[in-house]
Write a protein that holds these residues in place. Structure first.
Motif, PDB file in Angstrom:
ATOM      1  N   GLU A 120       0.827  -1.198   0.000  1.00 47.98           N
ATOM      2  CA  GLU A 120       0.000   0.000   0.000  1.00 47.98           C
ATOM      3  C   GLU A 120       0.873   1.263   0.000  1.00 47.98           C
ATOM      4  O   GLU A 120       0.649   2.194  -0.778  1.00 47.98           O
ATOM      5  CB  GLU A 120      -0.895  -0.013   1.245  1.00 47.98           C
ATOM      6  CG  GLU A 120      -2.320   0.350   0.956  1.00 47.98           C
ATOM      7  CD  GLU A 120      -3.202   0.173   2.181  1.00 47.98           C
ATOM      8  OE1 GLU A 120      -2.678  -0.027   3.295  1.00 47.98           O
ATOM      9  OE2 GLU A 120      -4.422   0.234   2.011  1.00 47.98           O
ATOM     10  N   ASP A 121       1.877   1.256   0.878  1.00 50.06           N
ATOM     11  CA  ASP A 121       2.805   2.395   0.952  1.00 50.06           C
ATOM     12  C   ASP A 121       3.482   2.649  -0.382  1.00 50.06           C
ATOM     13  O   ASP A 121       3.565   3.785  -0.842  1.00 50.06           O
ATOM     14  CB  ASP A 121       3.913   2.111   1.986  1.00 50.06           C
ATOM     15  CG  ASP A 121       3.399   2.309   3.405  1.00 50.06           C
ATOM     16  OD1 ASP A 121       2.262   2.794   3.548  1.00 50.06           O
ATOM     17  OD2 ASP A 121       4.138   1.952   4.345  1.00 50.06           O
ATOM     18  N   CYS A 122       3.985   1.561  -0.979  1.00 46.93           N
ATOM     19  CA  CYS A 122       4.737   1.702  -2.227  1.00 46.93           C
ATOM     20  C   CYS A 122       3.845   2.241  -3.335  1.00 46.93           C
ATOM     21  O   CYS A 122       4.280   3.074  -4.140  1.00 46.93           O
ATOM     22  CB  CYS A 122       5.330   0.368  -2.657  1.00 46.93           C
ATOM     23  SG  CYS A 122       6.676  -0.136  -1.609  1.00 46.93           S
ATOM     24  N   LEU A 123       2.611   1.756  -3.386  1.00 44.77           N
ATOM     25  CA  LEU A 123       1.708   2.226  -4.430  1.00 44.77           C
ATOM     26  C   LEU A 123       1.325   3.689  -4.189  1.00 44.77           C
ATOM     27  O   LEU A 123       1.167   4.466  -5.123  1.00 44.77           O
ATOM     28  CB  LEU A 123       0.464   1.338  -4.504  1.00 44.77           C
ATOM     29  CG  LEU A 123       0.726  -0.024  -5.134  1.00 44.77           C
ATOM     30  CD1 LEU A 123      -0.486  -0.924  -5.010  1.00 44.77           C
ATOM     31  CD2 LEU A 123       1.102   0.125  -6.607  1.00 44.77           C
ATOM     32  N   GLN A 124       1.221   4.048  -2.939  1.00 44.12           N
ATOM     33  CA  GLN A 124       0.972   5.444  -2.579  1.00 44.12           C
ATOM     34  C   GLN A 124       2.139   6.303  -3.077  1.00 44.12           C
ATOM     35  O   GLN A 124       1.960   7.371  -3.662  1.00 44.12           O
ATOM     36  CB  GLN A 124       0.863   5.541  -1.053  1.00 44.12           C
ATOM     37  CG  GLN A 124       0.223   6.815  -0.552  1.00 44.12           C
ATOM     38  CD  GLN A 124      -1.281   6.800  -0.798  1.00 44.12           C
ATOM     39  OE1 GLN A 124      -1.934   5.827  -0.441  1.00 44.12           O
ATOM     40  NE2 GLN A 124      -1.799   7.839  -1.406  1.00 44.12           N
ATOM     41  N   PHE A 125       3.320   5.780  -2.840  1.00 45.90           N
ATOM     42  CA  PHE A 125       4.564   6.439  -3.202  1.00 45.90           C
ATOM     43  C   PHE A 125       4.615   6.783  -4.689  1.00 45.90           C
ATOM     44  O   PHE A 125       5.071   7.842  -5.081  1.00 45.90           O
ATOM     45  CB  PHE A 125       5.692   5.471  -2.855  1.00 45.90           C
ATOM     46  CG  PHE A 125       6.924   6.120  -2.321  1.00 45.90           C
ATOM     47  CD1 PHE A 125       6.868   7.189  -1.452  1.00 45.90           C
ATOM     48  CD2 PHE A 125       8.164   5.617  -2.684  1.00 45.90           C
ATOM     49  CE1 PHE A 125       8.017   7.757  -0.946  1.00 45.90           C
ATOM     50  CE2 PHE A 125       9.317   6.180  -2.184  1.00 45.90           C
ATOM     51  CZ  PHE A 125       9.242   7.255  -1.311  1.00 45.90           C
ATOM     52  N   VAL A 126       4.137   5.869  -5.533  1.00 49.18           N
ATOM     53  CA  VAL A 126       4.171   6.117  -6.981  1.00 49.18           C
ATOM     54  C   VAL A 126       2.824   6.673  -7.458  1.00 49.18           C
ATOM     55  O   VAL A 126       2.537   6.662  -8.657  1.00 49.18           O
ATOM     56  CB  VAL A 126       4.535   4.853  -7.786  1.00 49.18           C
ATOM     57  CG1 VAL A 126       5.943   4.414  -7.481  1.00 49.18           C
ATOM     58  CG2 VAL A 126       3.554   3.733  -7.512  1.00 49.18           C
ATOM     59  N   ASN A 127       2.038   7.134  -6.482  1.00 50.88           N
ATOM     60  CA  ASN A 127       0.806   7.828  -6.830  1.00 50.88           C
ATOM     61  C   ASN A 127      -0.222   6.929  -7.532  1.00 50.88           C
ATOM     62  O   ASN A 127      -0.860   7.320  -8.498  1.00 50.88           O
ATOM     63  CB  ASN A 127       1.155   9.035  -7.709  1.00 50.88           C
ATOM     64  CG  ASN A 127       0.027  10.035  -7.785  1.00 50.88           C
ATOM     65  OD1 ASN A 127      -0.909   9.968  -6.994  1.00 50.88           O
ATOM     66  ND2 ASN A 127       0.104  10.937  -8.742  1.00 50.88           N
ATOM     67  N   LEU A 128      -0.335   5.701  -7.033  1.00 52.08           N
ATOM     68  CA  LEU A 128      -1.271   4.750  -7.638  1.00 52.08           C
ATOM     69  C   LEU A 128      -2.131   4.047  -6.590  1.00 52.08           C
ATOM     70  O   LEU A 128      -2.132   2.825  -6.513  1.00 52.08           O
ATOM     71  CB  LEU A 128      -0.517   3.668  -8.416  1.00 52.08           C
ATOM     72  CG  LEU A 128      -0.072   3.919  -9.832  1.00 52.08           C
ATOM     73  CD1 LEU A 128       0.635   2.676 -10.347  1.00 52.08           C
ATOM     74  CD2 LEU A 128      -1.245   4.246 -10.727  1.00 52.08           C
ATOM     75  N   PRO A 129      -2.852   4.795  -5.763  1.00 44.51           N
ATOM     76  CA  PRO A 129      -3.713   4.080  -4.828  1.00 44.51           C
ATOM     77  C   PRO A 129      -4.888   3.463  -5.601  1.00 44.51           C
ATOM     78  O   PRO A 129      -5.106   3.812  -6.754  1.00 44.51           O
ATOM     79  CB  PRO A 129      -4.194   5.180  -3.883  1.00 44.51           C
ATOM     80  CG  PRO A 129      -4.081   6.441  -4.661  1.00 44.51           C
ATOM     81  CD  PRO A 129      -3.025   6.243  -5.702  1.00 44.51           C
ATOM     82  N   ASP A 130      -5.581   2.560  -5.003  1.00 43.85           N
ATOM     83  CA  ASP A 130      -6.786   1.957  -5.605  1.00 43.85           C
ATOM     84  C   ASP A 130      -6.532   1.147  -6.874  1.00 43.85           C
ATOM     85  O   ASP A 130      -7.424   0.966  -7.682  1.00 43.85           O
ATOM     86  CB  ASP A 130      -7.852   3.017  -5.953  1.00 43.85           C
ATOM     87  CG  ASP A 130      -8.113   3.955  -4.790  1.00 43.85           C
ATOM     88  OD1 ASP A 130      -8.128   3.444  -3.651  1.00 43.85           O
ATOM     89  OD2 ASP A 130      -8.267   5.153  -5.018  1.00 43.85           O
ATOM     90  N   THR A 131      -5.320   0.683  -7.078  1.00 38.40           N
ATOM     91  CA  THR A 131      -5.106  -0.185  -8.245  1.00 38.40           C
ATOM     92  C   THR A 131      -4.780  -1.600  -7.783  1.00 38.40           C
ATOM     93  O   THR A 131      -4.593  -2.483  -8.608  1.00 38.40           O
ATOM     94  CB  THR A 131      -3.932   0.299  -9.099  1.00 38.40           C
ATOM     95  OG1 THR A 131      -2.816   0.475  -8.246  1.00 38.40           O
ATOM     96  CG2 THR A 131      -4.254   1.593  -9.808  1.00 38.40           C
ATOM     97  N   MET A 132      -4.723  -1.786  -6.494  1.00 39.28           N
ATOM     98  CA  MET A 132      -4.217  -3.042  -5.928  1.00 39.28           C
ATOM     99  C   MET A 132      -4.756  -4.304  -6.580  1.00 39.28           C
ATOM    100  O   MET A 132      -4.015  -5.226  -6.843  1.00 39.28           O
ATOM    101  CB  MET A 132      -4.562  -3.080  -4.449  1.00 39.28           C
ATOM    102  CG  MET A 132      -3.722  -2.115  -3.668  1.00 39.28           C
ATOM    103  SD  MET A 132      -3.599  -2.613  -2.077  1.00 39.28           S
ATOM    104  CE  MET A 132      -2.431  -3.291  -1.421  1.00 39.28           C
ATOM    105  N   ASN A 133      -6.066  -4.329  -6.803  1.00 37.16           N
ATOM    106  CA  ASN A 133      -6.662  -5.584  -7.260  1.00 37.16           C
ATOM    107  C   ASN A 133      -6.840  -5.673  -8.768  1.00 37.16           C
ATOM    108  O   ASN A 133      -7.472  -6.599  -9.272  1.00 37.16           O
ATOM    109  CB  ASN A 133      -7.994  -5.809  -6.557  1.00 37.16           C
ATOM    110  CG  ASN A 133      -7.789  -5.949  -5.061  1.00 37.16           C
ATOM    111  OD1 ASN A 133      -6.855  -6.633  -4.628  1.00 37.16           O
ATOM    112  ND2 ASN A 133      -8.605  -5.264  -4.283  1.00 37.16           N
TER     113      ASN A 133
END
Ligand SMILES: Nc1ncnc2c1ncn2[C@@H]1O[C@H](COP(=O)(O)OP(=O)(O)OP(=O)(O)O)[C@@H](O)[C@H]1O
Ligand SMILES: [Mg+2]
Lengths: 252, 261
Positions: free
Chosen positions: A119-132
């Motif tokens: 979650e942190d890493c995806l936040q870091f690259v400005n990509l929240p809500d793409t996890m699934n």
């Protein structure tokens, strides 16, 4: 420290790398520039041991890796991350599984801890809500950022970026460049960044190397590059010389 | 000049083939040595069991049924002319359990599993996903080839047994309808005449076939070069070679192993 000594790589009867030598000190960020087909991606693959050179040697922290078996290479690979030019995301895994792949595979972290890190890493690259989402369900620029998140998720000591900002819009490209600078300042990772974008090169590189036709034609500081008299370099820099001077000036 | 190239070209081609064979042998041995990785990657192994095993039941069901039905009709017709139609049960059972069940299922799996494995791993190879796995310290043989091998080793035998059973039931049904051979009699004569040796050979074949089908198709998949065309070529090569190897192994079984047992 990464040291490449007299490495030659031949493919289909042609020399892809021709007696290449250079080194990257610990904590240093080296930018590799050069026209398409110069051998930049090949150089990164040699450093990771994905390809074996026909001649020469590669040393990581003083240890020669050139002739190591896949198994013997593992300890080094576990400290090294690579952002592939074509992203190379695992297309049967979701974005979150991609980013957490290394931790899932090699760490003793619990699922909850891995989830948090992802979650942190995806936040870091400005990509929240793409996890699934699956890689096929996201855009090219988003894939690139997932590839970067996947590479930094396990806090590697060495990061090899193959064109991390190519194909991104200016805002995200800037975010990634800032991210690379941040990683360099906070974690002191040793990095090699291949890029076509001279502006980024001057913004992040402690030193710059220019490749052409399987050779390193220049290796030195940004200032030295601007002062270099070689016609090839002059030509290469002609577009952005003034801009580069400005960036360097801003930084100092 | 011309003469030389005529002399040398086939030798070089042969050398390349032998080199390939050597590479394959090393690959197959590595698969066996890494077999325990199937437990480490059990999620992948289970998924492969579903994909190459469970999902193949319908096609195996259909092909098993037709092989039994056709065998019973052909054998019944011939036997009836000698007034020996009561032998139809034995004949069908031997043919189905020893040859038709294993070989037809084997060829189907060579096509189905072979194409699947080679094109999946081939696409992963050309899109650098295999390189990415290696960069993350994962051995592609352990992560990709071994789960597929174990899934095949486990699933091909039940698939073949289903083909055998459905074949016998199909043969029994048509014998009853067209030859008026009583179902009970067909079944009894079929089971009575099957010896342990028939069953062992009939069960050993799918296990051996599964090993070759899986390792050959993963080998071609991981060795893919040349983009989309290369993936197609890998799939075609995998299916062709795996099918030939299935047939060749069947011959070895019938000719050599039968004699030894
Ligand atoms: N797998 C391969 N087999 C044979 N030759 C290859 C292979 N991959 C790349 N090459 C050749 O090696 C040379 C260098 O390729 P490389 O991908 O390293 O270039 P690059 O500098 O990264 O270019 P770009 O900026 O376009 O990514 C090219 O001429 C290419 O044709
Ligand atoms: Mg490249």
């Amino acid at each position: 420290m990464i040291r490449v000594e007299h490495v030659t790589v031949e493919g289909e009867g042609r020399k892809i790398l021709d007696d290449v030598s250079f080194q990257v000190k610990s904590g240093e960020t080296k930018v590799v520039l050069g026209p398409s087909g110069a051998g930049k991606s090949s150089l990164l693959k040699i450093i990771l041991g994905l390809w074996k050179p026909t001649a020469g040697a590669v040393f990581i922290d003083g240890m020669e890796i050139t002739h190591l078996s896949e198994r013997a290479l593992n300890p080094i690979r576990r400290r090294t991350a690579m952002v592939f030019q074509g992203n190379a995301l695992f297309d049967s895994l979701t974005v979150a599984e991609n980013v957490g792949y290394f931790l899932q595979e090699h760490s003793t972290m619990s699922a909850a801890e891995i989830y948090e890190r992802v979650e942190d890493c995806l936040q870091f690259v400005n990509l929240p809500d793409t996890m699934n989402l699956l890689p096929e369900e996201i855009s090219g620029g988003m894939k690139k950022r997932v590839a970067i998140a996947r590479a930094i998720a396990f806090h590697p000591e060495i990061i090899l970026y193959d064109e991390p900002t190519t194909g991104l819009d200016p805002i995200n490209a800037k975010t990634i460049t800032e991210l690379i600078i941040k990683l360099k300042q906070e974690r002191h990772a040793t990095s090699i960044i291949v890029t076509h974008i001279l502006r980024d090169a001057f913004a992040v590189g402690d030193s710059l190397a220019v490749m052409d036709n399987g050779n390193i034609v220049f290796d030195g500081s940004p200032e030295e590059l601007l002062a270099c008299e070689l016609p090839f370099i002059q030509n290469f820099l002609s577009e952005i010389r003034e801009e580069a001077r400005l960036i360097l000036h801003e930084q100092r | 000049m011309g003469n030389h190239s005529i002399d040398i070209a086939p030798i070089r081609a042969l050398k390349m083939k032998l080199l390939r064979l050597q590479e394959y042998s090393i690959f197959a041995v590595e698969n066996v040595r890494a077999l325990f990785a199937a437990w480490r990657y059990r999620r992948d192994t289970l998924e492969q069991m579903y994909l190459i095993g469970a999902q193949a039941f319908p096609i195996v069901f259909i092909s098993g049924m037709f092989s039994g039905v056709i065998m019973a009709i052909e054998a019944g017709n011939r036997l009836e002319t000698f007034g020996a139609k009561l032998l139809v049960g034995r004949t069908t059972a031997l043919a189905v359990v020893r040859e038709l069940g294993p070989v037809i299922t084997g060829l189907l799996m060579a096509a189905r599993t072979g194409a699947k494995n080679a094109s999946e791993l081939g696409s992963m190879q050309v899109s650098e996903q295999i390189d990415a796995l290696r960069a993350f310290g994962t051995n592609p043989i352990e992560k990709l080839a071994v789960p597929r091998l174990v899934a095949a080793l486990v699933m091909f035998l039940p698939l073949t047994l289903v083909a055998d059973l459905i074949g016998l039931l199909g043969g029994m049904t048509v014998s009853d309808i067209w030859l008026h051979v009583d179902r009970g009699f067909f079944w009894h004569s079929a089971v009575y005449d099957l010896k342990m040796k028939d069953i062992i050979v009939g069960c050993a074949k799918p296990v051996v076939f599964s090993f070759f089908i899986s390792t050959i198709s993963c080998f071609y998949g991981l060795a893919t070069t040349g983009g989309t065309v290369g993936v197609g070529r890998a799939a075609v090569n995998a299916v062709v070679v795996a099918s030939v190897v299935v047939l060749f192994n069947d011959y070895i079984f019938t000719k050599v192993i039968w004699a030894i047992l």
